[in-house]
Scaffold this motif. Sequence first.
Motif, short mmCIF file in Angstrom:
data_model
loop_
_atom_site.label_atom_id
_atom_site.label_comp_id
_atom_site.label_asym_id
_atom_site.label_seq_id
_atom_site.Cartn_x
_atom_site.Cartn_y
_atom_site.Cartn_z
N VAL A 351 77.08 -146.59 36.13
CA VAL A 351 77.16 -145.59 35.05
C VAL A 351 78.26 -145.98 34.07
CG1 VAL A 351 77.38 -143.13 34.52
CG2 VAL A 351 76.44 -143.83 36.73
N THR A 352 77.94 -145.95 32.78
CA THR A 352 78.93 -146.34 31.77
C THR A 352 79.94 -145.22 31.56
OG1 THR A 352 77.64 -145.42 29.97
CG2 THR A 352 77.27 -147.75 30.48
N GLU A 353 81.09 -145.60 31.00
CA GLU A 353 82.13 -144.62 30.69
C GLU A 353 81.62 -143.60 29.67
OE1 GLU A 353 85.85 -146.58 29.77
OE2 GLU A 353 86.60 -144.72 28.86
N ASP A 354 80.89 -144.13 28.67
CA ASP A 354 80.32 -143.24 27.63
C ASP A 354 79.44 -142.16 28.25
OD1 ASP A 354 81.48 -144.65 25.70
OD2 ASP A 354 79.64 -145.55 24.87
N GLN A 355 78.61 -142.59 29.20
CA GLN A 355 77.69 -141.63 29.83
C GLN A 355 78.48 -140.56 30.59
OE1 GLN A 355 74.39 -141.42 29.42
NE2 GLN A 355 74.33 -139.61 30.72
N ILE A 356 79.52 -140.99 31.30
CA ILE A 356 80.32 -140.02 32.06
C ILE A 356 80.97 -139.02 31.10
CG2 ILE A 356 82.38 -139.77 33.53
CD1 ILE A 356 81.62 -142.49 34.82
N GLN A 357 81.52 -139.53 30.00
CA GLN A 357 82.15 -138.65 29.00
C GLN A 357 81.12 -137.65 28.47
OE1 GLN A 357 85.23 -138.54 28.30
NE2 GLN A 357 86.19 -140.58 28.44
N ARG A 358 79.92 -138.17 28.17
CA ARG A 358 78.86 -137.30 27.63
C ARG A 358 78.48 -136.21 28.64
NH1 ARG A 358 76.08 -141.42 25.02
NH2 ARG A 358 74.87 -141.86 26.87
N ASP A 359 78.31 -136.63 29.88
CA ASP A 359 77.89 -135.68 30.92
C ASP A 359 78.91 -134.58 31.12
OD1 ASP A 359 75.47 -136.84 31.49
OD2 ASP A 359 76.28 -138.17 33.04
N LEU A 360 80.19 -134.93 30.98
CA LEU A 360 81.23 -133.92 31.25
C LEU A 360 81.44 -132.99 30.06
CD1 LEU A 360 83.76 -136.00 33.37
CD2 LEU A 360 82.06 -134.35 34.14
N THR A 361 80.79 -133.31 28.92
CA THR A 361 80.92 -132.40 27.78
C THR A 361 79.61 -131.69 27.45
OG1 THR A 361 80.64 -134.35 26.39
CG2 THR A 361 82.88 -133.53 26.63
N MET A 362 78.54 -132.10 28.12
CA MET A 362 77.22 -131.53 27.81
C MET A 362 76.93 -130.23 28.55
SD MET A 362 73.88 -133.76 27.59
CE MET A 362 74.35 -135.26 28.28
N ASN A 363 76.03 -129.44 27.98
CA ASN A 363 75.62 -128.21 28.65
C ASN A 363 74.60 -128.50 29.74
OD1 ASN A 363 77.14 -126.45 27.12
ND2 ASN A 363 75.60 -126.44 25.49
N LYS A 364 74.54 -127.60 30.73
CA LYS A 364 73.54 -127.72 31.79
C LYS A 364 72.14 -127.75 31.17
CE LYS A 364 73.43 -125.74 36.40
NZ LYS A 364 73.85 -126.94 37.10
N PHE A 365 71.24 -128.46 31.79
CA PHE A 365 69.83 -128.59 31.38
C PHE A 365 69.63 -129.54 30.19
CE2 PHE A 365 69.36 -124.19 33.25
CZ PHE A 365 68.79 -124.65 34.41
N ASP A 366 70.74 -130.03 29.56
CA ASP A 366 70.55 -130.92 28.42
C ASP A 366 70.20 -132.34 28.84
OD1 ASP A 366 70.95 -129.02 26.61
OD2 ASP A 366 72.95 -129.61 26.00
N TRP A 367 70.34 -132.62 30.14
CA TRP A 367 70.15 -134.00 30.60
C TRP A 367 68.76 -134.54 30.30
CZ3 TRP A 367 72.98 -130.49 33.41
CH2 TRP A 367 74.31 -130.83 33.65
N ASP A 368 67.75 -133.68 30.41
CA ASP A 368 66.37 -134.16 30.27
C ASP A 368 65.90 -134.25 28.83
OD1 ASP A 368 65.20 -135.04 32.54
OD2 ASP A 368 64.70 -133.05 33.29
N HIS A 369 66.78 -133.92 27.90
CA HIS A 369 66.37 -133.99 26.51
C HIS A 369 66.18 -135.45 26.12
CE1 HIS A 369 66.44 -133.57 22.18
NE2 HIS A 369 66.12 -132.30 22.38
N PRO A 370 65.10 -135.78 25.41
CA PRO A 370 64.85 -137.18 25.09
C PRO A 370 65.99 -137.89 24.37
CG PRO A 370 62.98 -135.83 24.47
CD PRO A 370 64.04 -134.89 24.96
#
Length: 386
Positions: A351-370
Amino acid sequence: MAVIALKCPDIEVAVVDISVPRITAWNSDQLPIYEPGLEDVVKQCRGKNLFFSTDVEKHVCEADIVFVSVNTPTKTRGLGAGKAADLTYWESAARMIADVSKSDKIVVEKSTVPVKTAEAIEKILTHNSKGINFQILSNPEFLAEGTAIEDLFKPDRVLIGGRETPEGQKAIKMLKDVYAHWVPEENIITTNLWSAELSKLAANAFLAQRISSVNAMSALCEATGANVSEVSYAVGKDTRIGSKFLNPSVGFGGSCFQKDILNLVYICECNGLPEVAEYWRQVIKINDYQKSRFVNRVVASMFNTVSNKKIAILGFAFKKDTGDTRETPAIDVCKGLLGDKARLSIYDPQVTEDQIQRDLTMNKFDWDHPLHLQPMSPTTVKQERC
Ligand SMILES: NC(=O)c1ccc[n+]([C@@H]2O[C@H](COP(=O)([O-])OP(=O)(O)OC[C@H]3O[C@@H](n4cnc5c(N)ncnc54)[C@H](O)[C@@H]3O)[C@@H](O)[C@H]2O)c1
Ligand SMILES: O=c1ccn([C@@H]2O[C@H](COP(=O)(O)OP(=O)(O)O[C@H]3O[C@H](CO)[C@@H](O)[C@H](O)[C@H]3O)[C@@H](O)[C@H]2O)c(=O)[nH]1
């Protein structure tokens, strides 16, 4: 689809996607996802009988069988928000198939969908169908990430559901013949459409239920001095129960279990079965409880505060051998610790650092958005930069 191409050299497989970066990556040396053994399979068939393209309409028009594997995330707004499956992508795919088709087709539901989806898809396809015959089949996918190739090479079962009409049975037979290239006939189950659609949701609910059961037991073990691994081993030795999927954990993650159980809960509610809905909802509640219980234990073990304390988190994806972080329990655990002002150092080889940063700032359920499609692994990114 790559495994179908590998096992069926006589069949031409075209994988199409509206995402240009994804198709570009599939056509490159750096595939868009990490999955053990996948690269090997793709390299053996790509350019021979396996093609990746963004020309969705051309390939759909030419195909005899169209597998639809688009995302079916949890709805974030409107009726059933937070529970129901969002079928927007499926509906638009079905409308496109209806628009571009010039010959009869078998349309296969590969995505995980609510039971009775095929009825709605049938309506879309047959409305203005210009005399074209569409047969809808449900052929849910049971692979798990990290072991996808293994699971596809040797599936416990392949499930095909179709209409109980002569045309429906003919379509089932055609798809069965594809899998029969490598799957023993006794492992190919055929059912009606609704059984196949529901079996997928049921299988995920049963698997997740086992994890929530053992995780619930882990709380009692901690309170009593029993050892959950010993209890799980002893329980799983009963052949009627079996040993698989009884590993206690921080909670299950991934793009499927939570989404599919919430969907099941919603379907039960819509069918006037609130008690059944509540029964399955409990699997999710225990999962959430397990994640917060874990954070609380960590904080409690450090004099009730982790403020300014440095904590290493090893592993961020939802399981090993994947770079997928959708619904990973690591997000809830990290957010819980960050909420108590801990200083985290997080590492995951995929997992990239960018992805981890994004995941920790994103709202729940946003993961599956294209827009937030799965990231490339750091190995891939590094190779790209060279
Ligand atoms: N990920 C798994 O391990 C797994 C296993 C079994 C079942 N499933 C089910 O399979 C489905 C897909 O899951 P996923 O994890 O691959 O999702 P994903 O979001 O990673 O991929 C879906 C792809 O569909 C594409 N797409 C969306 N609309 C399209 C359209 N109209 N035409 C062409 N392409 C379109 C998107 O661009 C995206 O690349 C879901 O229903 C999921 O529940 C997934
Ligand atoms: O004993 C166990 C087994 C798994 N897990 C966790 O459960 C989650 C899901 O793991 P797994 O099921 O192996 O991966 P998925 O890729 O989510 O696969 C599930 O979801 C897919 C999508 O529907 C289905 O196709 C698969 O059959 C089903 O196993 C992960 O966080 C695991 O760590 C546990 O906590 N304990």
